[in-house]
Design a protein around this motif. Structure first.
Motif, PDB file in Angstrom:
ATOM      1  N   SER B  27       0.776  -1.215   0.119  1.00 42.78           N
ATOM      2  CA  SER B  27      -0.114   0.506  -0.039  1.00 42.78           C
ATOM      3  C   SER B  27       1.037   1.923  -0.373  1.00 42.78           C
ATOM      4  CB  SER B  27      -1.057  -0.132   1.337  1.00 42.78           C
ATOM      5  OG  SER B  27      -1.938   1.826   1.012  1.00 42.78           O
ATOM      6  N   TYR B  29      -0.231   3.814   1.088  1.00 38.71           N
ATOM      7  CA  TYR B  29      -0.326   4.997   1.961  1.00 38.71           C
ATOM      8  C   TYR B  29       0.331   3.658   3.439  1.00 38.71           C
ATOM      9  CZ  TYR B  29      -3.052   7.427  -1.058  1.00 38.71           C
ATOM     10  OH  TYR B  29      -3.265   8.231  -1.866  1.00 38.71           O
ATOM     11  N   SER B  30       0.113   4.794   4.866  1.00 38.20           N
ATOM     12  CA  SER B  30      -0.258   3.736   6.276  1.00 38.20           C
ATOM     13  C   SER B  30      -1.762   3.459   6.162  1.00 38.20           C
ATOM     14  CB  SER B  30       0.198   4.866   7.671  1.00 38.20           C
ATOM     15  OG  SER B  30       0.956   5.426   7.332  1.00 38.20           O
ATOM     16  N   SER B  32      -4.579   0.201   7.020  1.00 36.46           N
ATOM     17  CA  SER B  32      -5.224  -0.627   8.000  1.00 36.46           C
ATOM     18  C   SER B  32      -5.617  -1.592   7.682  1.00 36.46           C
ATOM     19  CB  SER B  32      -6.935   0.504   8.395  1.00 36.46           C
ATOM     20  OG  SER B  32      -6.749   1.847   8.946  1.00 36.46           O
ATOM     21  N   SER B  52      -2.822   1.192  13.332  1.00 33.53           N
ATOM     22  CA  SER B  52      -1.880   2.316  13.545  1.00 33.53           C
ATOM     23  C   SER B  52      -1.763   2.349  14.940  1.00 33.53           C
ATOM     24  CB  SER B  52      -1.898   2.980  12.476  1.00 33.53           C
ATOM     25  OG  SER B  52      -2.509   4.631  13.590  1.00 33.53           O
ATOM     26  N   THR B  55       1.330  -2.665  17.503  1.00 32.40           N
ATOM     27  CA  THR B  55       1.612  -3.644  16.807  1.00 32.40           C
ATOM     28  C   THR B  55       0.855  -5.094  16.571  1.00 32.40           C
ATOM     29  OG1 THR B  55       3.410  -3.976  17.078  1.00 32.40           O
ATOM     30  CG2 THR B  55       3.476  -2.118  16.091  1.00 32.40           C
ATOM     31  N   LYS B  69       5.461  -3.699   9.629  1.00 33.82           N
ATOM     32  CA  LYS B  69       5.848  -2.769   8.376  1.00 33.82           C
ATOM     33  C   LYS B  69       7.152  -2.929   7.638  1.00 33.82           C
ATOM     34  CE  LYS B  69       6.049   1.939   7.127  1.00 33.82           C
ATOM     35  NZ  LYS B  69       5.960   3.583   8.179  1.00 33.82           N
ATOM     36  N   THR B  72       6.397  -5.931   5.327  1.00 35.26           N
ATOM     37  CA  THR B  72       4.434  -5.529   4.906  1.00 35.26           C
ATOM     38  C   THR B  72       4.206  -6.723   5.358  1.00 35.26           C
ATOM     39  OG1 THR B  72       5.455  -6.717   3.254  1.00 35.26           O
ATOM     40  CG2 THR B  72       5.617  -4.181   3.104  1.00 35.26           C
ATOM     41  N   GLY B  95      -7.004   0.920   2.577  1.00 27.82           N
ATOM     42  CA  GLY B  95      -5.717   2.358   2.407  1.00 27.82           C
ATOM     43  C   GLY B  95      -6.072   3.514   1.808  1.00 27.82           C
TER      44      GLY B  95
END
Lengths: 115, 112
Positions: B27, B29-30, B32, B52, B55, B69, B72, B95
């Motif tokens: 993605s 973007y950050s 969900s 976010s 974790t 992250k 991924t 995203g």
């Protein structure tokens, strides 16, 4: 469980006939979605709505139309059903836009067979 | 482009043994991230979600998932499988621009 009712739950129809699936929610959520589920494809978005009379296309919208005249109801119409539209259809709702991380809640599904 | 890859279409475990269902995402973007479970002829039920905060996310029925992250990944785990866990599991990425992407699903079989 979120208050989502789909109707009909099961339907067999003939090629070329119109079909309407109804999604009714009691949660007063702004966003409503229609997905189809097919083996090997997961769920794919057909159309979604972000308010009364506000709708937009998803990734597999060809052959489908939608309407939302009330907050609680979101209709999916197959104007002229084809065998490729045989699938399981899921309605979903979310309180805010899904990209904000809000949970998407799903209905129980509508099994449609086009013969 | 946004994508989700569930690395196993089928997983079979014995009752009482650990469960690992793997999910990798892409993605811009950050994102969900969510895991849903679907029992036969039923709708999708939310197991857990990452948005976010921590974790390591704990969900219902003893499931948890860790957001990594650097890798991924967002793999779903459970220490001890129960017969009632037999179902299909979907990893979902959300995203930017309301884009929701589903994985193709992993069917979990639990052997008595």
């Amino acid at each position: 469980d979120a208050g989502i009712t789909q109707s009909p739950r099961h339907k067999v129809t003939e090629t070329g006939t119109p079909v309407t699936l109804r999604c009714h929610q009691t949660e007063n959520h702004r966003y409503m979605y229609w997905y189809r589920q097919d083996p090997g494809h997961g769920l794919r978005l057909i159309h979604y709505s972000y308010g009364v009379k506000d709708t937009d296309k998803g990734e597999v919208s060809d052959g489908y139309s939608v309407s939302r005249s009330k907050t609680e109801d979101f209709l999916l119409t197959l104007e002229s059903a084809t065998s490729s539209q045989t699938s399981v259809y899921f309605c979903a709702i979310s309180e805010s836009i899904a990209s904000s991380g809000n949970t998407i809640y799903f209905g129980e599904g509508s099994w449609l067979t086009v013969v | 482009a946004q994508s989700v890859t569930q690395l196993d279409s089928h997983v079979s475990v014995s009752e009482g043994t650990p469960v690992l269902l793997r999910c990798n995402y892409s993605s811009s973007y950050s994102p969900s991230l969510f895991w849903y479970v679907q029992h036969p002829n039923k709708g999708l039920q939310l197991l857990l979600k990452y948005t976010s905060a921590a974790t390591l996310v704990k969900g219902i029925n003893g499931f948890e998932a860790e957001f990594k992250k650097s890798e991924t990944s967002f793999h779903l785990t459970k220490p001890s499988a129960h017969m009632s866990d037999a179902a299909e599991y979907f990893c979902v990425v959300v995203g930017g621009y309301q884009k929701v992407t589903f994985g193709t699903g992993t069917k979990l079989q639990v052997i008595p």
